[in-house]
Design a protein around this motif. Structure first.
Motif, short mmCIF file in Angstrom:
data_model
loop_
_atom_site.label_atom_id
_atom_site.label_comp_id
_atom_site.label_asym_id
_atom_site.label_seq_id
_atom_site.Cartn_x
_atom_site.Cartn_y
_atom_site.Cartn_z
N SER A 119 38.94 111.16 64.67
CA SER A 119 39.87 110.74 65.74
C SER A 119 39.34 111.24 67.08
O SER A 119 39.39 110.53 68.09
CB SER A 119 41.26 111.32 65.52
OG SER A 119 41.63 111.16 64.20
N VAL A 131 39.46 113.63 59.35
CA VAL A 131 40.35 112.78 60.16
C VAL A 131 40.40 113.31 61.59
O VAL A 131 40.31 112.54 62.56
CB VAL A 131 41.77 112.74 59.54
CG1 VAL A 131 42.74 112.01 60.45
CG2 VAL A 131 41.73 112.05 58.18
N LEU A 173 48.97 115.01 64.38
CA LEU A 173 49.15 115.46 62.99
C LEU A 173 48.12 116.52 62.61
O LEU A 173 48.45 117.51 61.96
CB LEU A 173 48.99 114.28 62.04
CG LEU A 173 50.27 113.60 61.60
CD1 LEU A 173 49.97 112.40 60.74
CD2 LEU A 173 51.16 114.56 60.82
N SER A 174 46.88 116.33 63.07
CA SER A 174 45.83 117.32 62.76
C SER A 174 46.18 118.65 63.40
O SER A 174 46.00 119.70 62.79
CB SER A 174 44.48 116.87 63.31
OG SER A 174 44.17 115.62 62.81
N ILE A 206 47.43 105.22 67.68
CA ILE A 206 47.08 105.73 66.34
C ILE A 206 46.27 107.02 66.48
O ILE A 206 46.56 108.04 65.82
CB ILE A 206 46.26 104.68 65.53
CG1 ILE A 206 47.12 103.46 65.24
CG2 ILE A 206 45.73 105.28 64.23
CD1 ILE A 206 46.40 102.33 64.52
N LEU A 209 53.20 106.77 61.12
CA LEU A 209 52.87 108.20 61.24
C LEU A 209 54.04 109.00 61.84
O LEU A 209 54.06 110.23 61.75
CB LEU A 209 51.64 108.39 62.14
CG LEU A 209 50.31 107.92 61.53
CD1 LEU A 209 49.20 108.01 62.56
CD2 LEU A 209 49.95 108.75 60.30
N ARG A 232 51.96 109.58 55.20
CA ARG A 232 51.20 109.02 56.31
C ARG A 232 50.93 107.52 56.09
O ARG A 232 50.59 107.12 54.99
CB ARG A 232 49.85 109.73 56.44
CG ARG A 232 50.03 111.11 56.94
CD ARG A 232 48.82 111.94 56.78
NE ARG A 232 49.26 113.32 56.95
CZ ARG A 232 48.53 114.28 57.43
NH1 ARG A 232 47.31 114.04 57.81
NH2 ARG A 232 49.01 115.48 57.56
N GLU A 277 48.41 109.93 67.61
CA GLU A 277 49.30 110.44 66.55
C GLU A 277 48.51 111.17 65.47
O GLU A 277 48.95 112.18 64.93
CB GLU A 277 50.14 109.30 65.97
CG GLU A 277 51.17 108.82 66.99
CD GLU A 277 52.25 107.90 66.42
OE1 GLU A 277 52.26 107.66 65.21
OE2 GLU A 277 53.08 107.43 67.22
N LEU A 278 47.30 110.65 65.16
CA LEU A 278 46.47 111.34 64.17
C LEU A 278 46.06 112.72 64.68
O LEU A 278 46.05 113.70 63.93
CB LEU A 278 45.21 110.51 63.88
CG LEU A 278 45.40 109.37 62.89
CD1 LEU A 278 44.10 108.57 62.74
CD2 LEU A 278 45.80 109.90 61.51
N ARG A 310 41.40 116.66 56.11
CA ARG A 310 42.06 116.88 57.41
C ARG A 310 41.03 117.02 58.52
O ARG A 310 41.17 116.44 59.58
CB ARG A 310 42.90 118.16 57.34
CG ARG A 310 44.24 117.98 56.69
CD ARG A 310 45.17 119.11 57.05
NE ARG A 310 44.62 120.42 56.73
CZ ARG A 310 44.79 121.05 55.56
NH1 ARG A 310 45.50 120.47 54.62
NH2 ARG A 310 44.27 122.24 55.36
#
Ligand code: ADP
Length: 437
Positions: free
Chosen positions: A212, A208, A263-264, A256, A388, A371, A259-260, A205
């Motif tokens: 990002s 990522v 999510l993080s 992308i 996602l 994911r 959204e990443l 996590r």
């Protein structure tokens, strides 16, 4: 009747008959009979008392076996007694073996009764969760391991449910727990050390999130130049197509990354503590308006059946609705129908986005919230899908103690139902009656 039973009766009758004959010889038949009957009775009663004493004291050496029926009773008794002792020994050995093998297991195992009180636990349960075999016997396990997740696990009927809790005795150690039905009305609570898995998941996590974050600045610079190029009318005509494509791909990369990053952020955030009271029908309306004017999309209807407000984070619930609605729009033909429903009852409230679009095959439904999962990767990429959106929806709902239930059939449409528990719902306060007094 057995042989010895028959012999006993015959002997008794002969003895009584002998007494009667002797009495008759002396002219006292009845007294002779009574006297022998009394002797026989005293004899049998004394044997009975002897036997009872031997049973009580366990000292069978003192018990004279005698013959006939008494011998048979005794030998039968001795046989049963030895059999019971042998059986007990076998059970003891078996129990010792079972205890030895469960103690050798690296996973913790705790047997619980119907009220979640500890019956027995193995050595690993002591090492992992600090449970003590003798001291904690009869105590409720959720009184010793105080964690709301464990309480949820013990109350759940879902025997496949696993939860992760922090070990109460070892700092930084994570335990994965599962409860399976065991025997009559009992449960077996299994615990496994998953610290390494959790550490790797955390590393992934963080990686990522960092990647990002680091990619965002260079991408902003590249996107800026591409935008300038796209707006520059002096570039050669042969460049306009590749530049347009670069512009689309740069926008996709920005999406992308955002959204990443979202999510993080959700990954590290705990449950939503937000006390905002959100008017869902109003929010549904504003989300619908955001898509108004888009060409060739299905009609979107709002069905507000409840005025209950949702205790939640408004921005996050808006993200849920926008994701579900944009999915419904992308997967429903223009002549199809999309509905967004808000309803509540004693069990909580449901936010439902349903469409009459292409639907999803049953084999894909369990994987939708993974994911980067897309049912049709090629097609989805063409229409801007990244895979996602539903992962974000699931995370946000989990932060609001809610769950996502998907029902769909290929070719017939889909329904995405977000179920919120009762404690997240605030029913409108009753309007006070005017006048009176
Ligand atoms: P994407 O960015 O691809 O939409 P999502 O996580 O939102 O990613 O959705 C995952 C996949 O689920 C989609 O690629 C699509 O195949 C399927 N899906 C989601 N919503 C619907 C829907 N309303 N109808 C049909 N398929 C859907």
């Amino acid at each position: 009747m057995s042989e010895s039973g028959r012999k006993f009766l015959v002997g008794l009758l002969l003895f009584l008959a002998a007494g009667a004959v002797i009495g008759w010889l002396y002219g006292e038949l009845v007294w002779g009979l009574l006297a022998t009957a009394l002797v026989a009775l005293v004899w049998q009663v004394s044997r009975l008392l002897n036997f009872e004493r031997a049973l009580r004291t366990g000292d069978f050496e003192q018990f004279r076996v005698g013959e006939g029926l008494w011998e048979q009773i005794f030998s039968r008794f001795r046989f049963e007694r030895e059999r019971a002792t042998r059986r007990k020994q076998n059970y003891r050995t078996l129990l010792r073996e079972v205890r030895k093998s469960t103690n050798a297991m690296p996973d913790g195992a705790v047997v619980l009764d119907a009220s979640n009180e500890i019956i027995v636990c193995n050595r690993a349960a002591k090492q992992l969760a600090g449970l003590k075999r003798k001291k904690d016997r009869g105590q409720r396990v959720d009184n010793i391991l105080r964690d709301p997740e464990l309480t949820r696990l013990l109350q759940s009927e879902d025997h496949k449910l696993t939860i992760e809790i922090m070990s109460p005795v070892n700092d930084g150690q994570w335990l994965s727990c599962r409860a399976v039905p065991y025997g009559a009305d009992q449960k077996l609570l299994l615990m496994r050390d998953v610290t390494e898995r959790m550490r790797l998941a955390k590393m992934r996590r963080e990686f990522v999130a960092n990647a990002s974050h680091e990619l965002r600045s260079p991408l902003t610079v590249v996107s800026g130049y591409i935008e300038s190029l796209a707006d520059d009318e002096s570039i050669p005509a042969g460049w306009s197509k590749p530049v347009a494509q670069m512009r689309r791909q740069a926008a996709r990369m920005r999406q992308i990354l955002s959204e990443l990053l979202e999510l993080s952020r959700l990954d590290v955030a705990g449950p939503s503590k937000s006390d905002e009271l959100v008017n869902i029908p109003e929010l549904l309306e504003s989300c619908r308006e955001a898509f108004e004017g888009h060409k060739g999309i299905a009609q979107v209807k709002i069905d507000a059946q409840s005025t209950a407000e949702l205790r939640s984070n408004r921005a996050e619930i808006e993200t849920v609705i926008v994701n579900l609605l944009s999915n419904a729009i992308r997967h429903t033909p223009a002549d199809g129908h999309i509905s967004m429903t808000w309803r509540s009852d004693g069990d909580g409230a449901d936010l439902i986005v349903a469409d009459t679009g292409e639907g999803i095959g049953p084999e894909y439904i369990p994987r939708l919230t993974e994911r980067f999962f897309r049912v049709d990767k090629g097609r989805s990429r063409d229409d801007g899908g990244i895979g996602l959106g539903l992962a974000i929806v699931k995370h946000i709902l989990a932060r609001h103690d809610a769950e996502l239930v998907v029902t769909s059939q290929s070719g017939e449409g889909s329904q995405f139902r977000c179920h919120f528990p009762e404690n997240r719902i605030v029913l409108e306060a009753p309007v006070p009656l005017a006048g009176g007094g």
